[in-house]
Enzyme design. Sequence first.
Site, PDB file in Angstrom:
ATOM      1  N   GLN A   1       8.035  -1.307 -29.057  1.00  0.00           N
ATOM      2  CA  GLN A   1       9.279  -1.816 -29.640  1.00  0.00           C
ATOM      3  C   GLN A   1      10.296  -0.676 -29.729  1.00  0.00           C
ATOM      4  O   GLN A   1      11.463  -0.902 -30.026  1.00  0.00           O
ATOM      5  CB  GLN A   1       9.023  -2.374 -31.042  1.00  0.00           C
ATOM      6  N   ASN A   2       9.829   0.544 -29.506  1.00  0.00           N
ATOM      7  CA  ASN A   2      10.677   1.719 -29.723  1.00  0.00           C
ATOM      8  C   ASN A   2      11.659   1.909 -28.576  1.00  0.00           C
ATOM      9  O   ASN A   2      11.342   1.601 -27.418  1.00  0.00           O
ATOM     10  CB  ASN A   2       9.806   2.973 -29.876  1.00  0.00           C
TER      11      ASN A   2
ATOM     12  N   ASP B   1      12.946   4.944 -28.212  1.00  0.00           N
ATOM     13  CA  ASP B   1      12.857   6.361 -27.859  1.00  0.00           C
ATOM     14  C   ASP B   1      12.040   6.520 -26.570  1.00  0.00           C
ATOM     15  O   ASP B   1      11.401   5.570 -26.114  1.00  0.00           O
ATOM     16  CB  ASP B   1      12.245   7.172 -29.027  1.00  0.00           C
TER      17      ASP B   1
ATOM     18  N   ARG C   1      21.268   8.730 -33.342  1.00  0.00           N
ATOM     19  CA  ARG C   1      19.825   8.605 -33.075  1.00  0.00           C
ATOM     20  C   ARG C   1      19.442   9.283 -31.759  1.00  0.00           C
ATOM     21  O   ARG C   1      18.368   9.864 -31.622  1.00  0.00           O
ATOM     22  CB  ARG C   1      19.434   7.114 -33.063  1.00  0.00           C
TER      23      ARG C   1
ATOM     24  N   TYR D   1      24.070   4.832 -32.568  1.00  0.00           N
ATOM     25  CA  TYR D   1      23.105   5.175 -31.507  1.00  0.00           C
ATOM     26  C   TYR D   1      23.298   6.611 -31.034  1.00  0.00           C
ATOM     27  O   TYR D   1      22.335   7.300 -30.665  1.00  0.00           O
ATOM     28  CB  TYR D   1      23.207   4.160 -30.364  1.00  0.00           C
TER      29      TYR D   1
ATOM     30  N   HIS E   1      12.525  -3.608 -26.722  1.00  0.00           N
ATOM     31  CA  HIS E   1      13.837  -3.584 -27.391  1.00  0.00           C
ATOM     32  C   HIS E   1      14.825  -2.626 -26.749  1.00  0.00           C
ATOM     33  O   HIS E   1      15.833  -2.266 -27.376  1.00  0.00           O
ATOM     34  CB  HIS E   1      13.647  -3.259 -28.886  1.00  0.00           C
TER      35      HIS E   1
ATOM     36  N   GLY F   1       1.677   1.630 -35.862  1.00  0.00           N
ATOM     37  CA  GLY F   1       2.953   1.976 -36.497  1.00  0.00           C
ATOM     38  C   GLY F   1       4.024   0.919 -36.411  1.00  0.00           C
ATOM     39  O   GLY F   1       5.176   1.231 -36.109  1.00  0.00           O
ATOM     40  N   THR F   2       3.639  -0.340 -36.697  1.00  0.00           N
ATOM     41  CA  THR F   2       4.660  -1.380 -36.771  1.00  0.00           C
ATOM     42  C   THR F   2       4.380  -2.271 -37.970  1.00  0.00           C
ATOM     43  O   THR F   2       3.233  -2.583 -38.279  1.00  0.00           O
ATOM     44  CB  THR F   2       4.736  -2.239 -35.495  1.00  0.00           C
ATOM     45  N   SER F   3       5.476  -2.690 -38.633  1.00  0.00           N
ATOM     46  CA  SER F   3       5.317  -3.548 -39.821  1.00  0.00           C
ATOM     47  C   SER F   3       5.103  -5.001 -39.405  1.00  0.00           C
ATOM     48  O   SER F   3       4.939  -5.877 -40.252  1.00  0.00           O
ATOM     49  CB  SER F   3       6.574  -3.440 -40.702  1.00  0.00           C
TER      50      SER F   3
END
Length: 226
Positions: free
Chosen positions: A86-87, A89, A56, A53, A104, A169-171
């Site tokens: 979900q990010n 950042d 990142r 982390y 998250h 931008g999410t799978s």
Amino acid sequence: MKNIVVFTGAGISAESGLGTFRDSGGLWDKYKIEEVATLEAFHKNPSFVLDFYNIRRKELVNSNPNDAHFALNRLEEKFNLSIITQNIDDLHERSGTKNILHLHGKLMESRSTLDNKIYSIKEHELNIGDYCEKGCQLRPNVVWFGEEVPNMDQAIEIVKKANIFIIIGTSLNVYPAASLVDYAKIADRVILIDPKSSSYEGIEVIRKKASIAVPKLVDELLCCVI
Ligand code: APR
């Protein structure tokens, strides 16, 4: 005013230079989830997890929001805008968006392993020996695999009221976050922006990068609102 809910994943931050997880060369190609993103990993090798982390966080400090983040804010002119991300950042925050719910966790925060009290760490490192005020080790304020997603119920209530639900931008690989799509029952439109997305019934898929597609979509949504 109609409600627009935007649900984002790592792909919206990709053009800011932050790696996604499941693209080729992504974070899960470089690291094993069970070594850096579980409570067991933290107990087994805390400094390795903290370093994952710290690396990142350093990348995040050197990155900036992109046109997709900024364009979303323009929706506030004519809609009630909620961002669910979900990010971990803070690029949505740094682009000026106000109404953000992190599912998250947040990379710029730590929390006590004793009482979960949250401490802002901003761009600093988090290391072994960094303790809360009660003298217990701090951990990243991130939801690891297998841990509860405390904001999930609140996110579901927001999505249930969406008149337009935009996924960027999410799978859609990780649950329960990905199940949010199932709650957009009253939405007139569900739109998914992702250059490599599959097709989904009832969802308008735009296979373009976020920094190209999001500003265009925002223009379209703003122009036809009286
Ligand atoms: N614009 C839009 N989408 C993009 C872009 C881009 N420039 N670049 C990549 N993408 C898409 C990819 O095609 C992919 O579908 O973003 C998606 C990223 O998917 P993942 O890497 O799986 O990331 P995400 O869906 O956010 O992962 C969810 O998994 O590991 C956990 O907690 C972690 O929050 C994360 C969760």
